[in-house]
Design a protein around this motif. Structure first.
Motif, PDB file in Angstrom:
ATOM      1  N   THR A  86       0.452  -0.896  -0.097  1.00  0.00           N
ATOM      2  CA  THR A  86       0.323   0.100   0.147  1.00  0.00           C
ATOM      3  C   THR A  86       0.897   1.114   0.208  1.00  0.00           C
ATOM      4  OG1 THR A  86       0.348   0.254   2.493  1.00  0.00           O
ATOM      5  CG2 THR A  86      -1.780  -0.996   0.589  1.00  0.00           C
ATOM      6  N   THR A  87       2.057   1.181   0.498  1.00  0.00           N
ATOM      7  CA  THR A  87       3.074   2.462   1.048  1.00  0.00           C
ATOM      8  C   THR A  87       3.053   2.715  -0.239  1.00  0.00           C
ATOM      9  OG1 THR A  87       3.289   1.657   2.880  1.00  0.00           O
ATOM     10  CG2 THR A  87       5.626   3.352   1.306  1.00  0.00           C
ATOM     11  N   VAL A  88       4.136   1.264  -1.438  1.00  0.00           N
ATOM     12  CA  VAL A  88       4.403   2.326  -2.510  1.00  0.00           C
ATOM     13  C   VAL A  88       3.764   2.625  -3.735  1.00  0.00           C
ATOM     14  CG1 VAL A  88       4.953   0.061  -5.026  1.00  0.00           C
ATOM     15  CG2 VAL A  88       5.917   0.021  -2.478  1.00  0.00           C
ATOM     16  N   ILE A  89       2.398   2.502  -3.845  1.00  0.00           N
ATOM     17  CA  ILE A  89       0.807   2.832  -4.482  1.00  0.00           C
ATOM     18  C   ILE A  89       0.681   4.299  -3.940  1.00  0.00           C
ATOM     19  CG2 ILE A  89      -1.408   2.776  -5.007  1.00  0.00           C
ATOM     20  CD1 ILE A  89      -1.487  -0.799  -4.380  1.00  0.00           C
ATOM     21  N   ALA A  90       0.883   4.721  -2.827  1.00  0.00           N
ATOM     22  CA  ALA A  90       0.641   6.018  -2.459  1.00  0.00           C
ATOM     23  C   ALA A  90       1.564   6.991  -2.965  1.00  0.00           C
ATOM     24  CB  ALA A  90       0.833   5.895  -0.665  1.00  0.00           C
ATOM     25  N   MET A  91       3.143   6.320  -2.492  1.00  0.00           N
ATOM     26  CA  MET A  91       3.982   7.202  -2.650  1.00  0.00           C
ATOM     27  C   MET A  91       3.864   7.071  -4.732  1.00  0.00           C
ATOM     28  SD  MET A  91       5.322   7.881   0.250  1.00  0.00           S
ATOM     29  CE  MET A  91       5.989   9.180  -0.898  1.00  0.00           C
ATOM     30  N   ALA A  92       3.273   6.780  -5.402  1.00  0.00           N
ATOM     31  CA  ALA A  92       3.600   6.304  -6.976  1.00  0.00           C
ATOM     32  C   ALA A  92       2.669   7.640  -7.204  1.00  0.00           C
ATOM     33  CB  ALA A  92       3.075   5.060  -7.467  1.00  0.00           C
ATOM     34  N   VAL A  93       1.910   7.403  -6.093  1.00  0.00           N
ATOM     35  CA  VAL A  93       0.689   8.789  -6.344  1.00  0.00           C
ATOM     36  C   VAL A  93       0.859  10.478  -5.712  1.00  0.00           C
ATOM     37  CG1 VAL A  93      -1.437   9.756  -6.496  1.00  0.00           C
ATOM     38  CG2 VAL A  93      -1.296   7.621  -6.602  1.00  0.00           C
ATOM     39  N   ALA A  94       1.672  10.416  -4.735  1.00  0.00           N
ATOM     40  CA  ALA A  94       1.916  11.235  -3.691  1.00  0.00           C
ATOM     41  C   ALA A  94       3.241  11.701  -4.669  1.00  0.00           C
ATOM     42  CB  ALA A  94       2.030  10.672  -2.647  1.00  0.00           C
ATOM     43  N   ILE A  95       4.301  11.269  -4.710  1.00  0.00           N
ATOM     44  CA  ILE A  95       4.955  11.781  -5.106  1.00  0.00           C
ATOM     45  C   ILE A  95       5.197  12.337  -6.726  1.00  0.00           C
ATOM     46  CG2 ILE A  95       7.371  11.224  -6.261  1.00  0.00           C
ATOM     47  CD1 ILE A  95       8.723   8.884  -4.719  1.00  0.00           C
ATOM     48  N   PRO A  96       4.603  11.819  -7.667  1.00  0.00           N
ATOM     49  CA  PRO A  96       4.860  12.964  -8.948  1.00  0.00           C
ATOM     50  C   PRO A  96       2.904  14.096  -8.567  1.00  0.00           C
ATOM     51  CG  PRO A  96       3.506  11.229  -9.510  1.00  0.00           C
ATOM     52  CD  PRO A  96       4.135  10.955  -7.729  1.00  0.00           C
ATOM     53  N   LEU A  97       2.275  13.969  -7.754  1.00  0.00           N
ATOM     54  CA  LEU A  97       1.552  14.847  -7.626  1.00  0.00           C
ATOM     55  C   LEU A  97       1.979  16.241  -6.973  1.00  0.00           C
ATOM     56  CD1 LEU A  97      -2.039  13.287  -7.064  1.00  0.00           C
ATOM     57  CD2 LEU A  97      -1.120  14.362  -9.518  1.00  0.00           C
ATOM     58  N   GLY A  98       3.175  16.245  -5.797  1.00  0.00           N
ATOM     59  CA  GLY A  98       3.773  16.471  -4.865  1.00  0.00           C
ATOM     60  C   GLY A  98       4.235  17.129  -5.634  1.00  0.00           C
ATOM     61  N   LEU A  99       5.178  16.511  -6.679  1.00  0.00           N
ATOM     62  CA  LEU A  99       6.369  17.057  -6.893  1.00  0.00           C
ATOM     63  C   LEU A  99       5.933  18.633  -7.957  1.00  0.00           C
ATOM     64  CD1 LEU A  99       9.296  14.992  -6.619  1.00  0.00           C
ATOM     65  CD2 LEU A  99       9.123  16.927  -5.951  1.00  0.00           C
ATOM     66  N   SER A 100       4.424  17.895  -8.461  1.00  0.00           N
ATOM     67  CA  SER A 100       4.435  18.981  -9.808  1.00  0.00           C
ATOM     68  C   SER A 100       3.875  19.708  -9.206  1.00  0.00           C
ATOM     69  CB  SER A 100       3.162  17.819  -9.969  1.00  0.00           C
ATOM     70  OG  SER A 100       3.895  16.745 -10.880  1.00  0.00           O
ATOM     71  N   SER A 101       2.814  19.633  -8.029  1.00  0.00           N
ATOM     72  CA  SER A 101       2.116  20.700  -7.880  1.00  0.00           C
ATOM     73  C   SER A 101       2.787  22.068  -6.671  1.00  0.00           C
ATOM     74  CB  SER A 101       1.161  20.579  -6.411  1.00  0.00           C
ATOM     75  OG  SER A 101       2.194  20.195  -4.761  1.00  0.00           O
ATOM     76  N   GLY A 135      -4.050   2.760  -1.127  1.00  0.00           N
ATOM     77  CA  GLY A 135      -2.869   2.969  -1.336  1.00  0.00           C
ATOM     78  C   GLY A 135      -3.334   4.855  -2.156  1.00  0.00           C
ATOM     79  N   LEU A 136      -4.051   4.182  -3.060  1.00  0.00           N
ATOM     80  CA  LEU A 136      -4.182   5.218  -3.814  1.00  0.00           C
ATOM     81  C   LEU A 136      -5.489   6.343  -3.042  1.00  0.00           C
ATOM     82  CD1 LEU A 136      -6.382   3.787  -7.329  1.00  0.00           C
ATOM     83  CD2 LEU A 136      -4.097   5.553  -7.046  1.00  0.00           C
ATOM     84  N   MET A 137      -5.926   6.980  -2.068  1.00  0.00           N
ATOM     85  CA  MET A 137      -6.473   7.417  -1.142  1.00  0.00           C
ATOM     86  C   MET A 137      -5.065   7.599   0.127  1.00  0.00           C
ATOM     87  SD  MET A 137      -9.356   7.869  -2.403  1.00  0.00           S
ATOM     88  CE  MET A 137      -9.417   9.096  -1.468  1.00  0.00           C
ATOM     89  N   MET A 138      -4.331   6.733  -0.017  1.00  0.00           N
ATOM     90  CA  MET A 138      -3.009   7.636   1.092  1.00  0.00           C
ATOM     91  C   MET A 138      -2.574   8.446  -0.078  1.00  0.00           C
ATOM     92  SD  MET A 138      -1.395   4.817   3.643  1.00  0.00           S
ATOM     93  CE  MET A 138      -1.403   3.556   2.616  1.00  0.00           C
ATOM     94  N   GLY A 139      -1.643   7.868  -1.014  1.00  0.00           N
ATOM     95  CA  GLY A 139      -1.445   9.081  -2.019  1.00  0.00           C
ATOM     96  C   GLY A 139      -1.735  10.492  -2.098  1.00  0.00           C
ATOM     97  N   ILE A 140      -3.152  10.427  -2.272  1.00  0.00           N
ATOM     98  CA  ILE A 140      -3.997  11.538  -2.551  1.00  0.00           C
ATOM     99  C   ILE A 140      -3.886  12.904  -1.028  1.00  0.00           C
ATOM    100  CG2 ILE A 140      -6.113  13.258  -1.987  1.00  0.00           C
ATOM    101  CD1 ILE A 140      -4.866  11.696  -4.706  1.00  0.00           C
TER     102      ILE A 140
END
Length: 313
Positions: free
Chosen positions: A96-111, A169-174
């Motif tokens: 779940t952490t890998v899925i979350a970071m796959a979402v959070a890293i690109p979204l967080g860095l892009s923002s 994982g997706l919701m954790m990433g958000i």
């Protein structure tokens, strides 16, 4: 009050203006003592938590060997045939952490890049608080949103179990995106403008300046934000408890139900296991492993921050 020294003509402050009043010294000491006590409370609280966790975990390992805990691949402490292999819980946590970071890293860095380099100041002043509001939403809301909306939506396109690692994982990433984005934004903004201007003077584009100059210069803070996001994902409870399920298994299939360490701890702390029993002690054994994982992540974050820290004048 001042007086003139007739020998050198300089103005001298009177002794009364240089000395502190006794009441001021007492106030300073009282304030210092209060602040020290506040700092001591946090230190003692952390120390007490660590002592209690490892004390009960030690009692657990008097009954269950380290080989059973770290070499077994099944986790069924609540079943008639008990197994105490921690790896299925670690597997669910990191999946779940890998899925979350796959979402959070690109979204967080892009923002962070947009708010720092492209957005107008007025727009950035509105968007940054709006993005950080995501961090204020209760995690239980994320969990039920994943279970009742994200999972049914995804099941229209891919086969998923009702409880699965992907939705959690997706919701954790958000949920973690504001953490990664906010810290990365501060790191990017701390890069001196002279570096950007020097890059532009060499004739490179703004996008090239961002990826070849700004981001490498802010690497320390960006890496720290990512590791902090990983620590938060590893320690997240309610989202994975509700959306990921309670099926401890060794799998890399994100469509299946898994159980994380925190979800198991929440399950045991519900009161079904008698206090002092072996099942109850597994709560502290798993908590000790979780503590060591987060401690290692924090140490790595601190080392990277100091290793790649850039200082500018």
């Amino acid at each position: 009050m001042t007086s003139i020294n007739p020998q050198n003509g300089f103005y001298q402050n009177s002794r009364h203006s240089l000395e502190k009043h006794p009441s001021e010294d007492i106030q300073d000491k009282i304030v210092g003592a209060i602040l020290f006590c506040c700092a001591l409370v946090s230190v003692l609280t952390t120390f007490g938590i660590v002592v209690i966790i490892f004390q009960v975990a030690f009692e657990f390992f008097q009954k269950v060997s380290l080989a059973q805990f770290f070499l077994d691949t099944k986790w069924t402490p609540l079943f008639a045939e008990q197994h105490f292999g921690i790896w299925p819980l670690i597997n669910g946590t990191f999946l779940t952490t890998v899925i979350a970071m796959a979402v959070a890293i690109p979204l967080g860095l892009s923002s962070a890049i947009y708010l720092s380099e492209y957005a107008q100041p007025k727009v950035a002043a509105i968007l940054r608080p709006a993005v950080e509001l995501l961090a204020g939403i209760p995690t239980v809301v994320y969990g039920y949103f994943a279970l009742l909306f994200v999972t049914p939506l995804l099941r229209n396109f891919i086969p998923l179990e009702i409880f699965n690692a992907l939705s959690a994982g997706l919701m954790m990433g958000i949920m973690i995106t504001p953490t990664v984005g906010s810290i990365s934004l501060d790191a990017i903004r701390s890069v001196p403008r002279s570096l950007r201007e020097g890059a532009y003077a060499l004739g490179i584009t703004k996008l090239e300046a961002i990826f070849k100059v700004v981001l490498p210069a802010a690497l320390s803070g960006i890496t720290a934000s990512i590791i902090l996001g990983i620590s938060r994902a590893v320690g997240e409870t309610m989202t994975v408890l509700i959306a990921a399920g309670q099926q401890p298994k060794l799998t890399v299939n994100f469509a299946e139900s898994v159980e994380t360490m925190t979800a198991y701890m929440a399950q045991i702390s519900g009161g079904d296991s008698p206090r002092g029993s072996l099942n109850f002690q597994t709560l502290y054994a798993v908590g000790a492993v979780l503590f060591m994982i987060t401690l290692i992540l924090n140490i790595v974050s601190y080392w990277i921050s100091n290793r790649f820290k850039e200082k500018y004048e």
